[in-house]
Design a protein around this motif. Structure first.
Motif, PDB file in Angstrom:
ATOM      1  N   ASP A  60       0.259   6.421  -3.800  1.00  0.00           N
ATOM      2  CA  ASP A  60       0.095   6.335  -5.248  1.00  0.00           C
ATOM      3  C   ASP A  60       1.218   7.070  -5.975  1.00  0.00           C
ATOM      4  O   ASP A  60       1.493   8.236  -5.687  1.00  0.00           O
ATOM      5  N   TRP A  73     -10.773  -2.613  -2.534  1.00  0.00           N
ATOM      6  CA  TRP A  73     -10.477  -1.425  -1.726  1.00  0.00           C
ATOM      7  C   TRP A  73     -11.139  -1.512  -0.338  1.00  0.00           C
ATOM      8  O   TRP A  73     -10.550  -1.175   0.678  1.00  0.00           O
ATOM      9  N   VAL A  86      -4.476   3.764  -1.370  1.00  0.00           N
ATOM     10  CA  VAL A  86      -4.485   3.193  -2.718  1.00  0.00           C
ATOM     11  C   VAL A  86      -5.808   3.565  -3.386  1.00  0.00           C
ATOM     12  O   VAL A  86      -6.878   3.307  -2.831  1.00  0.00           O
ATOM     13  N   TYR A 138      -8.950   1.860  -8.703  1.00  0.00           N
ATOM     14  CA  TYR A 138      -8.684   1.947 -10.143  1.00  0.00           C
ATOM     15  C   TYR A 138      -9.864   1.346 -10.899  1.00  0.00           C
ATOM     16  O   TYR A 138      -9.856   0.162 -11.259  1.00  0.00           O
ATOM     17  N   PRO A 154      -4.547  -2.505 -10.336  1.00  0.00           N
ATOM     18  CA  PRO A 154      -3.662  -2.039  -9.265  1.00  0.00           C
ATOM     19  C   PRO A 154      -4.283  -2.064  -7.860  1.00  0.00           C
ATOM     20  O   PRO A 154      -3.568  -2.312  -6.875  1.00  0.00           O
ATOM     21  N   THR A 155      -5.595  -1.823  -7.751  1.00  0.00           N
ATOM     22  CA  THR A 155      -6.206  -1.872  -6.413  1.00  0.00           C
ATOM     23  C   THR A 155      -6.186  -3.314  -5.900  1.00  0.00           C
ATOM     24  O   THR A 155      -5.880  -3.578  -4.731  1.00  0.00           O
ATOM     25  N   ALA A 176      -2.686  -4.339  -4.845  1.00  0.00           N
ATOM     26  CA  ALA A 176      -2.334  -3.859  -3.500  1.00  0.00           C
ATOM     27  C   ALA A 176      -2.897  -4.808  -2.445  1.00  0.00           C
ATOM     28  O   ALA A 176      -2.207  -5.201  -1.488  1.00  0.00           O
ATOM     29  N   GLN A 205       0.814  -1.215   0.000  1.00  0.00           N
ATOM     30  CA  GLN A 205       0.000   0.000   0.000  1.00  0.00           C
ATOM     31  C   GLN A 205       0.850   1.268   0.000  1.00  0.00           C
ATOM     32  O   GLN A 205       0.612   2.203   0.767  1.00  0.00           O
ATOM     33  N   GLU A 206       1.839   1.281  -0.876  1.00  0.00           N
ATOM     34  CA  GLU A 206       2.662   2.475  -1.062  1.00  0.00           C
ATOM     35  C   GLU A 206       1.778   3.639  -1.515  1.00  0.00           C
ATOM     36  O   GLU A 206       0.823   3.425  -2.273  1.00  0.00           O
TER      37      GLU A 206
END
Ligand SMILES: *Cc1c(COP(=O)(O)O)cnc(C)c1O
Length: 378
Positions: A16, A239, A24, A27, A52-53, A56, A13-14
């Motif tokens: 964005d 998410w 995050v 997307y 990408p979600t 994560a 969870q870097e």
């Protein structure tokens, strides 16, 4: 990031890369612009294959369960189906817990059996019985601990030994414990299953599932099936689960605190016949649970001296506890497994007692919960 609580908030969870968004983003896209044919940015080409979600969430799940690869599905049962179909072919055999989650039993007995997969339900507390049920074709020993709804305990490390001696995989449904309370991969499991609908999501607002593979090779095979069969978690669902995971540790501790108090109350109540909770010294799996779990969880089942009529009456008299299926959310739930969650196993070897009531103890104020149960049992 060695500690669980820190991984839950940061793993996968870097912020964005485009905006610095700390959370995050969702997307919400099906496809991705390519910079020239095959010129993918970050490997994304189509959201069934990867989003990408979801990535994560999948990285967070792998970090929390201590596996090489996490995969997020549309439901717990979609995840289960993927692991069975990846590892079994018609003619193969699986061992199921004698009191498996009803949906797992239905999937195997009604869907996979029609495809030619054979199965044997075995009480997993008895390792000799598991060993005796192994066949040359056994591909999976399926473990659930604690079980739903009888809170039975199985020895994960012992089962891993039995499964591996037979060349089979140990798959552990870790839904009731969550990775905060129990780490099956560290105990020898090959795959962990989660219904993220429950404690990982934690707020009763999403249906989802996950697989976490100990080994990268098996993780790749499971990922192939995830994409080929397509039962993926959508970005909003992914998410919601990610948001739930951030508070898993604090929620689980409160679920356990409250469950312990509820168990204490029920154990001394004259209307209650038996209380099923692995934290009780009298529970047959207590020593194993104490060894392999951090604490004993938020699920409590009990039977009533007044039998099925009293069980049904109590379910109708509570007012803070909500009568409903599912579990693992912040709100307390009550249900009658025989007529609700486990109605699909009526008449099968997995039938549950009809005087049984199951509680998913939430994180409300404990005095309110106990007063509610006291008035319903009066
Ligand atoms: C709910 C549950 C499942 C199935 O998950 P879904 O998200 O409902 O498909 C599997 N195992 C256990 C132990 C469960 O409680």
């Amino acid at each position: 990031m060695s500690s669980f609580e820190t991984r839950a908030i940061h793993a996968g969870q870097e912020p964005d890369p485009y905006t610095g968004s700390v959370i995050v983003p969702i997307y919400a896209t099906s496809t991705y612009k390519q910079d020239g044919v095959g010129g993918l940015r970050g490997g994304y080409e189509y959201s069934r294959s990867a989003n990408p979600t979801r990535t994560a969430l999948e990285e967070a799940l792998a970090a929390l369960e201590g596996g090489a690869r996490g995969l997020a599905f549309a439901s717990g049962l979609a995840a289960e189906d993927a692991v069975f179909r990846t590892t079994c072919r018609p003619g193969d055999h699986v061992i199921l817990p004698g009191d498996a989650y009803g949906g797992t039993f239905r999937l195997v007995a009604r869907v996979l059996a029609a495809w030619g997969v054979e199965y044997t339900p075995v009480p997993l507390g008895d390792l000799d019985a598991v060993r005796a049920a192994i066949r040359p074709t056994t591909k999976i020993v399926w473990c659930e601990t604690p079980t739903n709804p009888l809170l039975g305990i199985a020895d994960i490390a012992g089962l891993a030994g039995v499964a591996h001696d037979a060349g089979a995989l140990l798959v552990v449904d870790n839904t009731f414990a969550s990775p905060y309370l129990q780490q099956p991969i560290a105990l020898g499991a090959d795959v962990v299953v989660q219904s993220t609908t429950k404690y990982l999501g934690g707020h009763s607002d999403v249906v989802g599932g996950a697989l976490i593979a100990a080994d990268a090779g098996l993780g790749d095979e499971l990922a192939f099936h995830q994409n080929a069969m397509g039962a993926v978690a959508g970005p909003f669902d992914a998410w919601l689960v990610l948001r739930g995971i951030k508070t898993l540790a604090v929620r689980m501790d409160r679920h356990c605190d409250n469950a312990e108090r509820v168990v204490e109350f029920l154990s001394s109540h004259p209307a209650v016949a038996t209380v099923l909770y692995p934290g009780l010294d009298s529970h047959p799996g207590h020593d194993i649970a104490a060894r392999q779990m951090r604490r004993f969880g938020g699920m409590v089942s009990f039977t009533l001296r007044g039998g099925v009529e009293t069980a049904l009456k109590v379910c109708g008299l509570v007012s803070v506890f909500i009568l409903g299926e599912s579990l693992g959310g912040v709100e307390s739930l009550i249900e009658h497994p025989g007529r609700m969650t486990h109605a699909s196993v009526a008449g099968s070897p997995l039938e549950v007692p009809d005087d049984l009531v199951r509680l998913s103890v939430g994180i409300e104020n404990i005095d309110d919960l106990i007063a509610d149960l006291a008035s319903a049992l009066a």
